[in-house]
Design an enzyme around this catalytic site. Structure first.
Site, mmCIF file in Angstrom:
data_model
loop_
_atom_site.group_PDB
_atom_site.id
_atom_site.type_symbol
_atom_site.label_atom_id
_atom_site.label_comp_id
_atom_site.label_asym_id
_atom_site.label_seq_id
_atom_site.Cartn_x
_atom_site.Cartn_y
_atom_site.Cartn_z
ATOM 1 N N GLY A 32 0.796 -1.220 0.000
ATOM 2 C CA GLY A 32 0.000 0.000 0.000
ATOM 3 C C GLY A 32 0.823 1.261 0.000
ATOM 4 N N LYS A 86 -0.390 2.359 -4.341
ATOM 5 C CA LYS A 86 -1.011 3.655 -4.592
ATOM 6 C C LYS A 86 -0.838 4.120 -6.038
ATOM 7 C CE LYS A 86 -2.621 4.843 -0.461
ATOM 8 N NZ LYS A 86 -2.480 3.567 0.233
ATOM 9 N N ASP A 126 -6.151 8.708 2.913
ATOM 10 C CA ASP A 126 -5.446 9.832 2.285
ATOM 11 C C ASP A 126 -6.310 10.555 1.258
ATOM 12 O OD1 ASP A 126 -3.359 9.014 3.854
ATOM 13 O OD2 ASP A 126 -2.298 7.975 2.262
ATOM 14 N N TYR A 186 -7.668 6.849 9.844
ATOM 15 C CA TYR A 186 -7.098 5.518 10.081
ATOM 16 C C TYR A 186 -6.073 5.501 11.195
ATOM 17 C CZ TYR A 186 -3.453 7.246 6.792
ATOM 18 O OH TYR A 186 -2.475 7.969 6.151
ATOM 19 N N TRP A 192 -2.805 -2.252 10.147
ATOM 20 C CA TRP A 192 -1.954 -1.898 9.001
ATOM 21 C C TRP A 192 -0.742 -1.209 9.626
ATOM 22 C CZ3 TRP A 192 -3.809 0.185 3.683
ATOM 23 C CH2 TRP A 192 -2.782 0.819 3.008
ATOM 24 N N TRP A 193 0.353 -1.956 9.777
ATOM 25 C CA TRP A 193 1.540 -1.393 10.426
ATOM 26 C C TRP A 193 2.440 -0.785 9.364
ATOM 27 C CZ3 TRP A 193 6.655 -3.761 12.225
ATOM 28 C CH2 TRP A 193 7.284 -2.913 13.141
ATOM 29 N N ASN A 194 2.687 0.497 9.484
ATOM 30 C CA ASN A 194 3.488 1.211 8.487
ATOM 31 C C ASN A 194 4.985 1.079 8.764
ATOM 32 O OD1 ASN A 194 1.943 2.312 6.349
ATOM 33 N ND2 ASN A 194 0.977 3.719 7.786
ATOM 34 N N ASP A 211 8.229 5.249 1.992
ATOM 35 C CA ASP A 211 7.836 6.210 0.973
ATOM 36 C C ASP A 211 7.902 7.653 1.445
ATOM 37 O OD1 ASP A 211 5.598 6.219 2.612
ATOM 38 O OD2 ASP A 211 4.254 5.315 1.134
ATOM 39 N N ASN A 220 3.100 -2.841 5.925
ATOM 40 C CA ASN A 220 3.281 -2.094 4.676
ATOM 41 C C ASN A 220 4.781 -2.002 4.432
ATOM 42 O OD1 ASN A 220 2.739 -0.531 2.430
ATOM 43 N ND2 ASN A 220 2.379 1.346 3.576
#
Length: 739
Positions: free
Chosen positions: A155, A186, A263, A302, A357-359, A364, A392
């Site tokens: 993602g 994305k 987003d 989120y 959803w662990w970033n 990025d 992610n």
């Protein structure tokens, strides 16, 4: 395969005892016991006894391990799922939890029994890992996952993974018992704007079909996600187009779907509209198909930092969404570790367990870094609080596997998760022949650097005490100096070894710019230590060659960074940026200054200089990095929607008054220039206004000609609309004259 087993039979008796066998398996099993300490030789003949549940991928994998069965052999390999006749003898030992399995290896044979088909597949994978070194130990394993869904969400912003990289990823997930992959890059135009309403072209559709099949073979649930919120119309036409897109994906074999509303701002961000659409999809597509996994959605709010409980967004989702729809969550902020308290808060808001959803290790927002360090910081007591835990990753698919290996380990067995041990096993799994060199490089390529999310990771951990002692003693601590020099030598050598390695070429290609930088950093460290040793010993004769070498390496590091990884957001490459390189730079400056004082010389003493800083009263922009390259100064873009309060501003400060030549910014919104004021100041309290120009329908904003030649040491952009605005920070840059 026959030659493999002959080697196995001939050599097994020479291997050491069965201690440490647990470390061969990823993820760490819940229960495992060795039945004897001595390894033993498997018989040359074996019989396969497969239950009806041991079909498809499970059977294929067993036949890869035992390809030459002899039906009459006394040594039996038995496999099946609960209820199969073949494993009836051990039915009481099979875990009752989904995806659980029971495995036993002893002198009578091998038994693998799964609670279900995926559990059987996982038991066979554990067997494969136990046999990977061509040895056999009598062992009994009872295993199951803590978290029901564990995996990856592709993602991130930036270059999506290639088709070949995704295929390798899905194999990797199967090997490490990750059971879910959410496809949502994305920058896939058929996932998001402008083409989410349209079917995939023939080539891309064929590739997605292949991915679905590869996922199935690895026991991975392939979710296809759509991201319609940026331009969705809340009408029957768009609703039907979305369902038609899902039908298109269903025809390609997809049996799991997600809808992302992250987003975005404006009409697409309305909770009641989102809930109505998702419930319609759930009722009229998911439920009616009968073979589709539960729907997953990513909300607009989120994370807790963006949530407005008084506004009711999360409460609306929690009360209006069908109970079986999963809701994703990133934690207390966009990039944050997950703990018990944060889970209790969000689960109370949405009336169900959040789908995490662990970033991490996504990069990025810090693309000049590779994130190769240990996975740590998440609670070890939240297994009952989460519906899923997905990571992610970076746009570097192979390099991401260092973290994903440990994410698999963590989500499977939280109580026994050890971040350091898991990290070191990951490095060995990816580059077994160069594991030590890989560890040396990864240890100094772990932190994210300054970033808008304020999320950092420790780096150069084992060297830190020596760096501190060396710096504090101004180079006179001989033991610390030797340790720093030795580690810098190892770093330079490790980079060379890895650059030449051929065992995982896709991984080496991804890391190559950072490996070249690591080699330069290591050589620079050795030169800087040498400069300071010369000072301590009073050896001025050898100082200057080392100084010139260090100065040249600074230039080479700059040139490598300028030429490599030239993405438009955070270009360049950084290695050792948390403590190693800053310490080396300080000691370079100290040595150059001290030598100049002693020898009455005039050496260049600047190692690294940052003349630009950012200040902001916009909360989301306070930590945004700013950098200068040549005559251009750029604020690092942000991927998320920015809430810009009325009267809040972004200010870039310079170290001295400079002559400007131009400026532009892009807030991702047309017709926005009248809501903002741009001005500049030259060292005093007076601010000079700068005119703005924005073409109709365009999002980029430019300045009028009076900026050319204007002198300033501060530039400020202020929201003067009188109201809070939802915008993006796609770009903010200005140019200056040579000085």
């Amino acid at each position: 395969m026959k030659r493999f087993f002959l080697l196995f039979f001939l050599t097994a008796c020479t291997w050491p005892t069965c201690g440490g066998l647990r470390a061969q398996i990823n993820p760490t099993p819940q229960q495992m016991s060795t039945l004897a300490e001595e390894r033993w030789v498997l018989p040359e003949r074996y019989a396969l006894d497969l239950g009806t549940g041991a079909d498809g991928p499970a059977k294929e994998r067993l036949l890869q391990l035992f390809s030459e069965a002899a039906p009459a052999a006394s040594f039996k390999v038995v496999a099946g799922v609960k209820g199969d006749r073949a494993v009836r003898r051990v039915k009481g030992k099979i875990p009752s939890r989904a995806e659980g399995y029971y495995l036993r290896i002893d002198a009578d044979g091998v038994t693998v029994a799964g609670a279900d088909a995926r559990g059987l597949l996982y038991g066979i994978e554990t067997l494969r890992q136990l046999m990977a070194d061509s040895t056999a130990c009598p062992v009994e394993v009872t295993d199951y996952p803590d978290v029901p869904f564990r995996g990856v969400v592709e993602g991130f912003y930036g270059t999506p993974w290639t088709h070949e990289a995704r295929l390798r990823q899905l194999d990797f997930y199967g090997q490490n018992k990750l059971n879910v992959y959410l496809y949502g890059p994305k920058d896939d135009p058929y996932h998001s704007v402008p083409n989410w309403r349209k079917p995939y072209p023939e080539k891309e559709a064929a590739q997605l079909r292949e991915l679905v099949e590869r996922a199935k073979a690895n026991g991975v649930l392939f979710y296809w996600a759509i991201h319609p919120g940026a331009d969705i119309k809340w009408n029957d036409t768009d609703r039907d187009l979305l369902l038609a897109k899902f039908e298109h994906m269903y025809a390609l074999g997809v049996r799991a779907f997600a809808v992302f509303f992250d987003d975005i701002s404006g009409e697409g961000a309305k909770a009641d509209k989102q809930a109505a659409l998702l419930n319609y999809i759930d009722d009229n597509f998911v439920s009616k198909k009968g073979d589709v996994a539960p729907l997953v959605m990513c909300p607009t709010e989120y994370n807790k930092a963006w949530a407005n409980p008084a506004g009711g967004y999360l409460h609306t989702l929690g009360t209006k969404l069908n109970d079986d729809i999963e809701i994703m969550w990133t934690g207390n902020s966009v990039v944050h570790c997950i703990d018990k308290a944060s889970m209790e808060w969000i689960n109370g808001q949405i009336g169900r367990k959040a789908y995490i959803w662990w970033n991490y290790p996504v990069s990025d927002f810090c693309r000049d870094h590779l994130l190769m360090g240990p996975v740590y910081g998440n609670g070890l007591d939240i297994e009952d609080d989460v519906a899923a835990f997905v990571s992610n990753p970076m746009e570097h698919a192979e390099a991401s596997k260092v973290a994903l290996y440990s994410v698999a380990d963590y989500a499977w067995n939280m109580e026994e998760y050890d971040s350091q041990q898991s990290w070191q096993r990951a490095l060995r799994a990816l580059l077994p022949d160069c594991a030590e060199e890989f560890r040396t490089f990864a240890a100094h390529s772990s932190d994210l650097g300054p970033n808008g999310h304020g999320f950092r990771r420790d780096e150069s951990v084992e060297l830190q005490p020596y760096l501190t002692a060396w710096l504090g003693s101004k180079g006179s601590d001989e033991r610390a100096a030797m340790a720093v020099a030795a580690e810098c030598g190892r770093l330079a050598a490790a980079a060379d070894v890895l650059l030449a390695d051929k065992e995982n070429e896709p991984l080496i290609r991804e890391m190559a710019p950072w490996l070249r930088q690591a080699r330069l950093v290591g050589a620079y460290g050795q030169a800087v230590v040498g400069m300071n040793v010369c000072l301590v010993n009073g050896n001025s004769m050898d100082f200057m060659p080392l100084y010139r070498h260090a100065h040249a390496l600074q230039q080479l590091m700059y040139e490598n960074s300028e030429a490599s990884n030239q993405n438009p957001y955070q270009p360049g490459v950084k290695v050792g940026g948390l403590v190693l390189l800053p310490t080396l730079n300080k000691m370079f400056t100290y040595a150059a200054v001290e030598y100049s004082r002693r020898e009455k010389a005039a050496l260049d003493t600047v190692a690294e200089y940052q003349p630009y800083t950012l200040e902001s009263t916009v909360p989301q922009l306070r930590m945004q990095p700013v950098s200068g390259r040549g005559n251009e100064v750029r604020v690092s873009p942000s991927n998320e929607v920015i809430t810009w309060p009325a009267g809040a501003s972004l200010t870039v400060r310079m170290d001295k008054v400079r002559a400007l030549t131009g400026l532009s910014f892009d807030l991702g919104t047309p017709d926005i220039s009248s809501a903002f004021k741009l001005d500049a100041s030259a060292g005093g309290t007076e601010w000079m206004p700068i005119g703005l120009i924005q073409q109709n329908g365009k999002t980029a904003v430019h300045t009028t000609n009076e900026i050319n030649g204007m002198k300033a040491d501060r530039i400020r952009l202020t929201n003067v609309s009188g109201k809070e605005l939802k915008v993006y920070l796609r770009n903010f840059k200005f140019t200056k004259r040579n000085q």
